[in-house]
Design a protein around this motif. Structure first.
Motif, PDB file in Angstrom:
ATOM      1  N   MET A   1       9.352   8.619   0.919  1.00 41.17           N
ATOM      2  CA  MET A   1       9.662   7.594   0.013  1.00 41.17           C
ATOM      3  C   MET A   1       9.151   6.373   0.464  1.00 41.17           C
ATOM      4  O   MET A   1       8.840   5.927   1.456  1.00 41.17           O
ATOM      5  CB  MET A   1      11.099   7.353  -0.040  1.00 41.17           C
ATOM      6  N   VAL A   2       8.376   5.565  -0.609  1.00 42.41           N
ATOM      7  CA  VAL A   2       7.898   4.368  -0.411  1.00 42.41           C
ATOM      8  C   VAL A   2       8.722   3.411   0.226  1.00 42.41           C
ATOM      9  O   VAL A   2       9.690   3.127  -0.039  1.00 42.41           O
ATOM     10  CB  VAL A   2       7.280   3.882  -1.872  1.00 42.41           C
ATOM     11  N   GLN A   3       8.059   2.772   1.314  1.00 43.74           N
ATOM     12  CA  GLN A   3       8.532   1.484   1.895  1.00 43.74           C
ATOM     13  C   GLN A   3       7.808   0.195   1.555  1.00 43.74           C
ATOM     14  O   GLN A   3       6.545   0.215   1.778  1.00 43.74           O
ATOM     15  CB  GLN A   3       8.586   1.939   3.433  1.00 43.74           C
ATOM     16  N   VAL A   4       8.293  -0.710   1.259  1.00 46.00           N
ATOM     17  CA  VAL A   4       7.602  -1.962   0.870  1.00 46.00           C
ATOM     18  C   VAL A   4       8.508  -3.342   1.767  1.00 46.00           C
ATOM     19  O   VAL A   4       9.567  -3.275   1.887  1.00 46.00           O
ATOM     20  CB  VAL A   4       7.892  -2.337  -0.581  1.00 46.00           C
ATOM     21  N   THR A   5       7.574  -3.987   2.381  1.00 42.86           N
ATOM     22  CA  THR A   5       8.059  -4.898   3.393  1.00 42.86           C
ATOM     23  C   THR A   5       7.642  -6.339   3.080  1.00 42.86           C
ATOM     24  O   THR A   5       6.307  -6.398   2.580  1.00 42.86           O
ATOM     25  CB  THR A   5       7.844  -4.723   4.940  1.00 42.86           C
ATOM     26  N   ASN A   6       8.533  -7.290   3.200  1.00 42.53           N
ATOM     27  CA  ASN A   6       7.978  -8.591   2.666  1.00 42.53           C
ATOM     28  C   ASN A   6       7.404  -9.395   3.948  1.00 42.53           C
ATOM     29  O   ASN A   6       7.991  -9.272   5.051  1.00 42.53           O
ATOM     30  CB  ASN A   6       9.481  -9.306   2.197  1.00 42.53           C
ATOM     31  N   ASN A   7       6.750 -10.416   3.577  1.00 41.25           N
ATOM     32  CA  ASN A   7       6.144 -11.168   4.403  1.00 41.25           C
ATOM     33  C   ASN A   7       5.317 -10.440   5.837  1.00 41.25           C
ATOM     34  O   ASN A   7       5.629 -10.796   7.093  1.00 41.25           O
ATOM     35  CB  ASN A   7       7.066 -12.530   5.040  1.00 41.25           C
TER      36      ASN A   7
END
Length: 925
Positions: free
Chosen positions: A1-7
């Motif tokens: 599953m796609v994982q997106v992290t900020n900064n």
């Protein structure tokens, strides 16, 4: 599953991993990545990765906007239920989709409302906020007097020297328009202010300088009569209008008309209605963008170009990635231009830009080099064409001649010359004299800076105002708006000043000189403030009459009753004895005193930052300041301390010598004294005697700078370079020892080179590692094992992994009969050996499975005479001889068989004759 992290990996970036795009029955895996760009999207035509941009991308029907990056915070666009404004497709909101009164000021971005969005007469004074319209929005000569409301121009709106005589109408500047102390002497033409301009009591003593009064007043007690027509304040223009950027009053709303504000909405129902409230929109200055900020360069950042290809829209260059560069512009790509050693390299954009003579273009680019080599210059500029698009020349800002390996910015202004109607933007790397260097450029910007229709930068300067546009009638100047910075020297003449306008507050202290005064009466000088104007021949005495002060021949002289005196003048202070001889002096060139002391803690001798303190012979003063032209004297102190937390420097063009206190002895010799220090840093050490001695209780060690005995760190040992080293032995401080030479390391006698008469010595070692062994003298090279040993060739570090020998021939020690004894003919039958022995292919036990197979025989199938002395391998010479014996045995057999065959052939011929005879008889019967 796609994982997106900020900064991540840093502020302003978003990062994704484990992402797949499933579309039309196929799954496209996307590589992990990150970006600081605003929009992240997927293209069906190039499905193997994501693309990014700061501008809203142009998406085809099968393309997908995936993420929105809001300053390091991500938004998954396909899952969005509350729509971010950045996701609205440009020109997708139509007027009929907007609810009434829904658009308010907070909905408008800076620069969103441009001139083509406003209906005629829609912008009125009530719709423009204070200070909203900057100078960049105003065209040259666009502001006329009828456009300016009363009291609307204040000082902050005027650029320095913007108000010139051309833009000020006669009688436009009233008294209240001039700030206190704004008019200085340099602003007033000589003879401009006459008596009828000065109001009563307008000039007090603070306004008058000695030069002005010296020719007007002959004595202190003169009564100055009041004259008619004194400086009366008769300002017919009591206020001056000030421009705040407001325009003439009209209806206070933005009228939305077809073709004016073309607001369109996506029909899929993405956005609810946006109300437009008539008359409620206040346009703040930061929201108004009437300037031309269009970047005339297409594909100026190379972000959508494929790495390794020519940038789109350019006639050359190469797109390269900045991803791994230590110095980059923060974007992904840049354009590379290769250096040439034969010509200039010009990379030109294919787009033509229409221009006119006198247009100004602002040009800017980020640039860096691969290295610092070469002499070529670098610049952004133009390729110029006439009206028929025929090439007629080149244009550019100042060339960059200093290379850099970190990105820097070049910018400048280019004025279009006569006869040029079209330009193409180009980047040039001129003849570099070598070919290894490269120029990288990014973020190219070219904007129209100034032409007849717009102003891109600056404040409201003189060229923005029409002649006589600022008048008294239109009230354009506010009170006290004209300050000193707004006035050119000698700009104000009599025609610009109304009678009685100049009051005391309008005149700066000491601003009125002789040229400004036509007459002063006695009662204009207040005796409470002025005790004297010019004093001639006066002498001031002390109360006891023993000391007096007077001005004598340009000096202020203080004289004591004994006759000694001190003169003070602009050059310095000088003390004299009663006889007239100099007692002391203190001026720019010299201070004389028996001693210099202080009542504070320290004494300071303070030259400026570019000079020094010198101790010289008094007789060499004064001189010309050149160091070589003085005689220097010693300094005797207990010690010398240098500046805190720094280094101390002793500078000399010769040597620093530590000698006895008498320096040079009478016979010219020197007595040298020891130097004791923790560390001594220098480029060389020279002995004053035949030998140099470095004394130590143990070892002399050459280590890294800063290491001293007792440090807890491990020293780094340094090389020693010298002509000869004489020592009992030389040992390494670690595992290996290195003897470095640019040519050979030679082992010779202690006499060394000895003028070329070299005596060579032996080298004895356990192992010798070398790429080659050459003969020193003679013809042959000898490898000498013991009498019972062998010369064996094995792999490095082994004794049993044998390696091949390659040579032109392999010759035995001797094959001459006279060098041999016990000679016997070998008569054993070799053919049985060959019949019984097999020839095999094989690999050795220490070979890997892919090693080349060898061809050979086994010693257990062959007689001992073919084996070497140790019996574990073949003697190649014996084996070769045995093969020769085998050939000889085969020849013997062949010879015997040949005889037998000959007899059989004869017999066969005989039998054939007999058969023929029988056949003949049968046929005859």
């Amino acid at each position: 599953m796609v994982q997106v992290t900020n900064n991540s990996p840093s502020a302003g970036y978003i990062a994704w991993k484990d992402c797949n795009i499933s579309y039309k029955g196929k799954v496209y895996p996307i590589p992990d990545g990150n970006t600081n760009l605003t929009y992240v999207y997927w293209k069906f035509s190039y499905p193997d990765g994501f693309y990014g941009s700061n501008a809203f991308p142009t998406l085809a029907e099968d393309d997908l906007l995936v993420f929105l990056n809001k300053n390091g915070i991500h938004l998954k666009v396909p899952n969005t239920t509350v729509l971010d404004g950045s996701l609205i497709v440009p020109e997708s909101i139509y007027t009929d989709a907007l609810a009434a009164n829904i658009i308010t000021t907070e909905h408008l971005m800076a620069g969103a409302v441009t001139t083509n969005k406003l209906s005629a007469g829609a912008v009125t004074a009530n719709t423009i906020a204070a200070d909203a319209i900057g100078a960049t929005a105003i065209a040259a000569d666009a502001i006329l007097s009828e456009h300016i409301q009363a009291n609307q121009i204040i000082a902050e709106h005027l650029a320095v020297n913007s108000v010139t005589a051309r833009v000020i109408a006669a009688d436009a500047i009233g008294a209240d328009a001039i700030a206190a102390n704004a008019v200085l002497a340099e602003h007033i033409k000589a003879g401009t202010i006459t008596t009828n301009h000065i109001s009563s009591a307008g000039i007090d003593v603070s306004k008058v300088i000695n030069a002005a009064t010296s020719s007007q007043i002959s004595q202190i007690n003169t009564r100055i009569t009041d004259q008619d027509g004194v400086i009366s304040q008769k300002a017919t223009q009591t206020s001056v209008n000030l421009l705040t950027g407001r325009m003439t009053t009209a209806e206070g709303k933005i009228t939305t008309q077809a073709g004016q504000i073309d607001l369109k909405v996506d029909r899929d129902g993405v956005i609810a209605a946006i109300n437009l409230q008539p008359g409620s929109v206040t346009i703040d200055a930061r929201l108004v963008n009437i300037a031309d900020t269009t970047n005339l360069v297409d594909n100026s950042t190379f972000e959508r170009d494929v790495v390794g290809s020519k940038p789109k829209g350019w006639d050359g260059g190469l797109t390269v990635s900045q991803a791994t560069w230590g110095s980059n512009t923060g974007s992904n790509n840049a354009m590379q231009i290769d250096a040439s050693n034969t010509r200039n390299t010009d990379i030109v954009q294919e787009k033509f830009i229409e221009v006119a003579a006198g247009d100004q273009l602002y040009l800017e680019m980020d640039y860096r080099n691969l290295n610092l080599l070469g002499s070529g210059g670098m610049y952004i500029g133009t390729k110029n064409y006439d009206a028929k698009k025929q090439h007629i020349g080149w244009g550019a800002v100042t060339a960059i001649t200093t290379k850099t390996t970190t990105f820097k910015k070049q910018s400048g202004t280019y004025t279009v010359p006569a006869n040029v109607r079209y330009v193409q933007i180009r980047v040039t790397f001129s003849n570099n004299g070598e070919t290894t260097n490269k120029l990288y450029v990014d973020n190219l910007i070219v904007r129209r800076k100034n032409n007849a229709d717009l102003i891109v930068e600056g404040a409201i300067t003189a060229n923005h105002l029409a002649a006589n546009s600022i008048t008294a009638a239109n009230g354009a100047l506010a009170n006290a708006s004209i300050t000193r910075a707004k006035l050119q020297n000698a700009i104000i003449g009599t025609a610009q000043i109304e009678d009685g306008t100049i009051t005391n507050a309008k005149i700066g202290n000491l601003a009125v000189d002789n040229a400004k005064i036509s007459g002063i009466s006695a009662n204009k000088i207040n005796a409470g403030y002025i005790n004297g104007i010019d004093v001639y021949g006066a002498k001031f005495r002390s109360s006891d009459g023993l000391t007096n002060l007077e001005i004598v021949g340009g000096n202020v002289r203080l004289t004591q009753s004994g006759g000694s005196y001190v003169n003070i003048n602009p050059d310095g202070v000088y003390g004299y004895n009663s006889s007239g001889s100099e007692r002391f002096r203190m001026d720019k060139g010299l201070i004389t005193s028996a001693a210099l002391g202080t009542s504070n803690s320290n004494v300071y001798l303070a030259p400026d930052s570019a000079n020094e303190v010198r101790v010289v012979d008094l007789s060499s003063i004064p001189s010309d300041g050149i160091a070589e032209n003085y005689s220097y004297r010693p300094i005797r102190v207990q010690g010398v301390r240098f500046a805190p937390n720094g280094n101390g420097y002793l500078g000399t063009e010769g040597e620093i010598r530590i000698t006895s206190s008498g320096f040079q002895q009478p016979d010219g010799s020197y007595v040298y004294r020891p130097l004791r220090a923790g560390n001594i840093y220098g480029t060389s050490f020279i002995s004053t005697t035949t030998n140099a001695y470095i004394g130590a209780d143990n070892e002399v060690r050459f280590v890294n700078k800063g290491f001293i005995d007792g440090d807890v760190s491990t020293p780094t040992y340094r090389p020693l370079r010298c002509g000869d080293i004489t020592a009992g032995h030389i040992a390494s401080d670690s595992g290996n020892m290195y003897v470095g030479s640019d040519d050979e390391v030679r082992i010779v006698s202690r006499g060394g080179y000895n003028g070329g008469n070299i005596t060579w010595r032996n080298l004895r070692a356990n192992l010798l590692y070398a790429n080659a062994v050459d003969i020193q003298t003679g013809t042959h090279l000898y490898i000498r094992p013991t009498s019972g040993g062998e010369a064996k060739v094995t792999a490095t570090g082994t004794t049993d992994n044998f390696r091949p020998i390659r040579a032109r021939t392999f010759t035995t020690d001797t094959s001459m009969r006279e060098n041999k004894k016990d000679i016997e003919v070998y008569s054993e039958d070799s053919l049985d050996v060959f019949r019984n022995a097999q020839v095999y292919t094989y690999r050795r036990l220490n070979d890997d499975e892919f090693a080349f197979k060898q061809l050979g025989m086994m010693i257990d199938e062959t007689p001992r005479i073919l084996h070497g002395e140790e019996g574990d391998s073949f003697d190649l010479y014996a084996l070769t001889s045995f093969v020769g014996k085998g050939i000889k045995d085969v020849i013997t057999v062949l010879d015997k068989n040949s005889d037998d065959i000959n007899w059989l052939m004869i017999e066969n011929q005989y039998l054939k004759q007999k058969v023929q005879q029988l056949e003949d008889r049968l046929n005859a019967a």
